[in-house]
Every structure is written in structure tokens, then in C-alpha cells.
Write a protein that holds these residues in place. Structure first.
Motif, PDB file in Angstrom:
ATOM      1  N   CYS A 164       1.026  -1.156  -0.453  1.00  0.00           N
ATOM      2  CA  CYS A 164       0.300  -0.188   0.432  1.00  0.00           C
ATOM      3  C   CYS A 164       0.601   1.533  -0.195  1.00  0.00           C
ATOM      4  CB  CYS A 164      -0.953   0.550   1.509  1.00  0.00           C
ATOM      5  SG  CYS A 164      -2.310  -1.379   1.175  1.00  0.00           S
ATOM      6  N   GLY A 165       2.030   0.893   0.467  1.00  0.00           N
ATOM      7  CA  GLY A 165       3.080   2.745   0.342  1.00  0.00           C
ATOM      8  C   GLY A 165       3.715   2.625  -0.658  1.00  0.00           C
ATOM      9  N   GLN A 166       3.371   2.763  -2.346  1.00  0.00           N
ATOM     10  CA  GLN A 166       4.222   2.237  -2.680  1.00  0.00           C
ATOM     11  C   GLN A 166       3.055   3.710  -3.714  1.00  0.00           C
ATOM     12  OE1 GLN A 166       3.816  -1.418  -5.859  1.00  0.00           O
ATOM     13  NE2 GLN A 166       5.417  -2.189  -3.956  1.00  0.00           N
ATOM     14  N   THR A 167       3.846   4.133  -4.421  1.00  0.00           N
ATOM     15  CA  THR A 167       3.290   6.136  -5.431  1.00  0.00           C
ATOM     16  C   THR A 167       3.172   5.521  -6.771  1.00  0.00           C
ATOM     17  OG1 THR A 167       5.657   6.948  -4.995  1.00  0.00           O
ATOM     18  CG2 THR A 167       3.697   6.950  -3.801  1.00  0.00           C
ATOM     19  N   VAL A 168       2.876   6.252  -7.653  1.00  0.00           N
ATOM     20  CA  VAL A 168       2.965   6.275  -8.889  1.00  0.00           C
ATOM     21  C   VAL A 168       3.528   6.750  -9.061  1.00  0.00           C
ATOM     22  CG1 VAL A 168       1.705   5.993 -11.120  1.00  0.00           C
ATOM     23  CG2 VAL A 168       1.135   4.614  -9.020  1.00  0.00           C
ATOM     24  N   VAL A 169       4.573   7.255 -10.187  1.00  0.00           N
ATOM     25  CA  VAL A 169       5.331   8.307 -10.684  1.00  0.00           C
ATOM     26  C   VAL A 169       4.855   9.340 -11.310  1.00  0.00           C
ATOM     27  CG1 VAL A 169       7.920   9.183 -11.559  1.00  0.00           C
ATOM     28  CG2 VAL A 169       7.820   7.429  -9.886  1.00  0.00           C
ATOM     29  N   ARG A 170       4.421  10.456 -11.615  1.00  0.00           N
ATOM     30  CA  ARG A 170       3.709  10.777 -12.626  1.00  0.00           C
ATOM     31  C   ARG A 170       4.011  12.224 -13.288  1.00  0.00           C
ATOM     32  NH1 ARG A 170      -1.865   8.917 -13.564  1.00  0.00           N
ATOM     33  NH2 ARG A 170      -1.840   8.189 -11.524  1.00  0.00           N
ATOM     34  N   TYR A 171       4.769  11.999 -14.492  1.00  0.00           N
ATOM     35  CA  TYR A 171       5.432  13.295 -15.399  1.00  0.00           C
ATOM     36  C   TYR A 171       4.192  15.076 -15.643  1.00  0.00           C
ATOM     37  CZ  TYR A 171       8.580   9.752 -16.239  1.00  0.00           C
ATOM     38  OH  TYR A 171       9.476   8.834 -16.471  1.00  0.00           O
ATOM     39  N   ASP A 172       4.975  15.457 -15.021  1.00  0.00           N
ATOM     40  CA  ASP A 172       4.827  16.396 -15.491  1.00  0.00           C
ATOM     41  C   ASP A 172       4.575  17.130 -16.437  1.00  0.00           C
ATOM     42  OD1 ASP A 172       6.078  17.830 -15.426  1.00  0.00           O
ATOM     43  OD2 ASP A 172       6.695  19.510 -13.654  1.00  0.00           O
ATOM     44  N   ILE A 173       3.736  18.112 -16.828  1.00  0.00           N
ATOM     45  CA  ILE A 173       2.836  18.432 -18.128  1.00  0.00           C
ATOM     46  C   ILE A 173       4.407  19.193 -18.723  1.00  0.00           C
ATOM     47  CG2 ILE A 173       2.221  20.754 -17.971  1.00  0.00           C
ATOM     48  CD1 ILE A 173       0.906  18.823 -20.409  1.00  0.00           C
ATOM     49  N   ILE A 174       4.774  19.875 -18.363  1.00  0.00           N
ATOM     50  CA  ILE A 174       6.693  20.494 -18.290  1.00  0.00           C
ATOM     51  C   ILE A 174       7.206  19.586 -19.317  1.00  0.00           C
ATOM     52  CG2 ILE A 174       8.124  21.883 -18.001  1.00  0.00           C
ATOM     53  CD1 ILE A 174       6.609  23.261 -16.455  1.00  0.00           C
ATOM     54  N   ASP A 175       7.076  18.365 -18.520  1.00  0.00           N
ATOM     55  CA  ASP A 175       7.883  17.604 -18.902  1.00  0.00           C
ATOM     56  C   ASP A 175       7.726  16.252 -20.224  1.00  0.00           C
ATOM     57  OD1 ASP A 175      10.123  17.255 -16.554  1.00  0.00           O
ATOM     58  OD2 ASP A 175       8.903  15.852 -15.204  1.00  0.00           O
ATOM     59  N   MET A 176       6.647  16.479 -20.047  1.00  0.00           N
ATOM     60  CA  MET A 176       5.373  16.211 -21.285  1.00  0.00           C
ATOM     61  C   MET A 176       5.741  16.429 -22.629  1.00  0.00           C
ATOM     62  SD  MET A 176       5.027  12.948 -20.240  1.00  0.00           S
ATOM     63  CE  MET A 176       4.110  12.090 -21.676  1.00  0.00           C
ATOM     64  N   ALA A 189       8.276  18.329 -22.878  1.00  0.00           N
ATOM     65  CA  ALA A 189      10.098  18.476 -23.401  1.00  0.00           C
ATOM     66  C   ALA A 189       9.846  17.277 -24.511  1.00  0.00           C
ATOM     67  CB  ALA A 189      11.050  18.093 -22.309  1.00  0.00           C
ATOM     68  N   LEU A 190      10.052  16.001 -23.651  1.00  0.00           N
ATOM     69  CA  LEU A 190       9.781  14.285 -24.262  1.00  0.00           C
ATOM     70  C   LEU A 190       9.513  14.631 -25.618  1.00  0.00           C
ATOM     71  CD1 LEU A 190       9.848  12.394 -21.248  1.00  0.00           C
ATOM     72  CD2 LEU A 190      11.976  13.208 -22.501  1.00  0.00           C
ATOM     73  N   ASN A 191       8.310  14.820 -25.943  1.00  0.00           N
ATOM     74  CA  ASN A 191       7.587  15.437 -27.293  1.00  0.00           C
ATOM     75  C   ASN A 191       8.375  15.900 -28.126  1.00  0.00           C
ATOM     76  OD1 ASN A 191       5.313  13.296 -26.586  1.00  0.00           O
ATOM     77  ND2 ASN A 191       4.418  14.801 -25.397  1.00  0.00           N
ATOM     78  N   GLY A 192       9.351  17.270 -27.425  1.00  0.00           N
ATOM     79  CA  GLY A 192       9.336  17.668 -28.260  1.00  0.00           C
ATOM     80  C   GLY A 192      10.662  17.360 -28.921  1.00  0.00           C
ATOM     81  N   LYS A 209      11.706  16.568 -32.582  1.00  0.00           N
ATOM     82  CA  LYS A 209      12.701  16.945 -32.753  1.00  0.00           C
ATOM     83  C   LYS A 209      14.273  15.969 -34.365  1.00  0.00           C
ATOM     84  CE  LYS A 209      14.102  20.838 -30.201  1.00  0.00           C
ATOM     85  NZ  LYS A 209      15.006  21.430 -29.342  1.00  0.00           N
ATOM     86  N   TRP A 210      13.571  14.251 -33.472  1.00  0.00           N
ATOM     87  CA  TRP A 210      14.657  13.370 -33.839  1.00  0.00           C
ATOM     88  C   TRP A 210      13.934  13.392 -35.307  1.00  0.00           C
ATOM     89  CZ3 TRP A 210      18.053  10.360 -32.451  1.00  0.00           C
ATOM     90  CH2 TRP A 210      18.642   9.413 -33.080  1.00  0.00           C
ATOM     91  N   GLU A 211      12.349  13.106 -35.297  1.00  0.00           N
ATOM     92  CA  GLU A 211      11.742  12.901 -36.508  1.00  0.00           C
ATOM     93  C   GLU A 211      11.507  13.821 -37.620  1.00  0.00           C
ATOM     94  OE1 GLU A 211       7.442  11.832 -38.135  1.00  0.00           O
ATOM     95  OE2 GLU A 211       7.197  12.387 -35.972  1.00  0.00           O
TER      96      GLU A 211
END
Length: 84
Positions: free
Chosen positions: A18-30, A32-35, A39-41
Motif C-alpha cells: 500500500c505504500g507504493q507510489t506511482v510516478v507521474r510526469y508533469d506537463i512540462i516534462d511531457m 520536453a520529451l515530445n519535443g 526533433k528526432w523525426e
């Protein structure tokens, strides 16, 4: 005695689960990753090895099945691949 040890074990295991947490990325991180993916494409499709190499850190240790490579090696391999 066995039942009390079993009960304690069950309680400890349930607390751990029950003590485990789920890591969620905030909108800024998402964004940046999508950017980076965008760019790669774009760089891949316009065959721009110099721009593609900028997506890697200068001191990269990019490891492939043939061994460890640097940023310059990735850039030259891409140029060789695109000239074929």
C-alpha cells in the motif's frame, strides 16, 4: 505461535504494497520529451546528421551491439547510412 507469525507477515506485506507510489510526469516534462521525439523525426526525415547529433550530449556513451560509440561516431554512421 505459527498463526501469530503468519498474521504479522501478512500485515507487513500489506503495508509494503500500500505504500507504493506511482510516478507521474508533469506537463512540462511531457512537452520536453515530445519535443525531442519531434526533433528526432524532423531531423531524420530531412537527412540532417549535424542537427540529429545535437540531440545527444557531447560526452555520450552510446552503446550498441558492436560496442561503445561517441556522438561524432553516431553522426558519421548516420551520414554513411543516408548515402547508401
Amino acid at each position: 505461535m505459527r498463526s501469530s507469525i503468519f498474521l504479522i507477515l501478512i500485515i507487513l506485506l500489506s503495508i509494503n504494497c500500500c505504500g507504493q507510489t506511482v510516478v507521474r510526469y508533469d506537463i512540462i516534462d511531457m512537452h520536453a520529451l515530445n519535443g525531442i521525439a519531434d526533433k528526432w523525426e524532423r531531423y531524420w526525415n530531412i537527412h540532417n546528421a549535424d542537427s540529429l547529433a545535437t540531440l545527444f550530449a557531447p560526452d555520450i556513451d552510446f552503446v550498441t551491439k558492436s560496442g561503445e560509440k561517441s556522438r561524432n561516431h553516431i553522426q558519421s554512421q548516420y551520414m554513411d547510412y543516408r548515402q547508401c
